[in-house]
Write an enzyme that holds these catalytic residues in place. Structure first.
Site, mmCIF file in Angstrom:
data_model
loop_
_atom_site.group_PDB
_atom_site.id
_atom_site.type_symbol
_atom_site.label_atom_id
_atom_site.label_comp_id
_atom_site.label_asym_id
_atom_site.label_seq_id
_atom_site.Cartn_x
_atom_site.Cartn_y
_atom_site.Cartn_z
ATOM 1 N N ARG A 215 0.821 -1.220 0.000
ATOM 2 C CA ARG A 215 0.000 0.000 0.000
ATOM 3 C C ARG A 215 0.856 1.271 0.000
ATOM 4 N NH1 ARG A 215 -3.706 3.067 3.757
ATOM 5 N NH2 ARG A 215 -5.642 3.445 2.620
ATOM 6 N N ILE B 112 -7.675 7.606 -1.230
ATOM 7 C CA ILE B 112 -7.485 6.157 -1.294
ATOM 8 C C ILE B 112 -8.384 5.611 -0.192
ATOM 9 C CG2 ILE B 112 -5.384 6.389 0.161
ATOM 10 C CD1 ILE B 112 -4.352 3.772 -0.994
ATOM 11 N N SER B 113 -9.212 4.620 -0.524
ATOM 12 C CA SER B 113 -10.174 4.115 0.455
ATOM 13 C C SER B 113 -9.456 3.503 1.657
ATOM 14 C CB SER B 113 -11.069 3.046 -0.172
ATOM 15 O OG SER B 113 -11.801 3.589 -1.240
ATOM 16 N N GLN B 114 -10.178 3.508 2.784
ATOM 17 C CA GLN B 114 -9.699 2.864 4.004
ATOM 18 C C GLN B 114 -9.511 1.358 3.723
ATOM 19 O OE1 GLN B 114 -12.564 3.465 7.135
ATOM 20 N NE2 GLN B 114 -11.568 2.001 8.490
ATOM 21 N N PRO B 115 -8.444 0.746 4.213
ATOM 22 C CA PRO B 115 -8.252 -0.694 3.970
ATOM 23 C C PRO B 115 -9.464 -1.539 4.365
ATOM 24 C CG PRO B 115 -6.246 0.240 4.849
ATOM 25 C CD PRO B 115 -7.265 1.344 4.884
#
Ligand code: SAM
Length: 219
Positions: A37, A63-66
């Site tokens: 990431r 960037i989306s949260q994991p």
């Protein structure tokens, strides 16, 4: 180039955190445990690459949260060789996770600067995602129909053109499936849709999330 051990350690910790938060699909956890990431975040946020949080990537996007990436990937459950369409390439992180899961990935981004940054980034990291610049609400008809569609921005409603690009059912096998956050600006319900016939779709609303809006003519 060998990866810094500290990223490996942080990524392993993130996988455990996602497990504790309820992600149980081992294929998803393996993919998250593999994708680096740190290459997908803005260098200014490198130290937070493995925090379970969304981060700015410029152009008012994130960037989306994991956890969100893991959740959507778990719901979609892309199998090796399946044709998957992603709307909202953004940083490319979700695309990389789907590629690691073995999907034949098609991904569309509407912000040119992000498309121009991310398409070569994915290639340089060895991910064979097919990237396109354009309005994802229209889908990618010439490459369809798709086994799965994943929308990574909040939609006011489910675009008809995307529904029509899901595979039709064959015999006892259900048709294509879609995971899409649907709702207003403040919050959307993660919605899972399966194509059951020409104009027949099963639809289940799952949990609430908050995404940046799906940009189109009406938003
Ligand atoms: N999947 C991304 C990732 O892993 O970084 C998530 C990025 S962000 C939450 C959502 C992305 O959707 C943004 O990059 C935004 O520009 C893009 N987007 C919004 N509306 C779109 C549309 N109509 N077509 C294609 N992309 C769109």
């Amino acid at each position: 180039m060998k990866e810094d051990w500290k990223f490996q350690r942080r990524r392993a910790r993130l996988v455990e955190e996602l497990r504790e938060k309820g992600i149980i699909n081992e294929r998803v956890l393996r993919a998250i445990g593999t994708v680096q990431r740190q290459h997908f975040v803005d260098p200014a946020f490198l130290a937070r690459a493995y925090h379970d949080e969304a981060l700015p990537i410029g152009m008012k996007q994130t960037i989306s949260q994991p956890f969100t990436v893991a959740y959507q990937s778990q719901v979609l459950d892309a199998k090796p060789g399946e044709r998957i369409l992603e709307i909202g390439t953004g940083s490319g992180y979700q695309a990389a996770v789907l590629c690691e899961m073995g999907a034949r990935l098609y991904t569309i981004e509407r912000v040119r600067g992000l498309y121009e940054h991310t398409a070569p980034l994915l290639r340089s990291l060895g991910y064979r995602a097919n990237c396109r610049f354009g309005d994802g609400m229209l889908g990618w008809e010439s490459m369809g129909p798709f086994d799965g569609i994943i929308v990574t921005a909040g939609a006011l409603d489910v675009p008809d053109s995307l529904l029509k690009q899901l595979k039709l059912p064959e015999g006892m096998k259900p048709g294509g499936r879609m995971v899409i956050p649907v709702g207003g600006r403040e919050q959307q319900m993660m919605t899972y849709i399966v194509r059951m016939g020409e104009d027949e779709f099963d639809r289940v609303a799952m949990e609430a999330f908050r995404f940046v809006p799906l940009l189109g003519k009406t938003q």
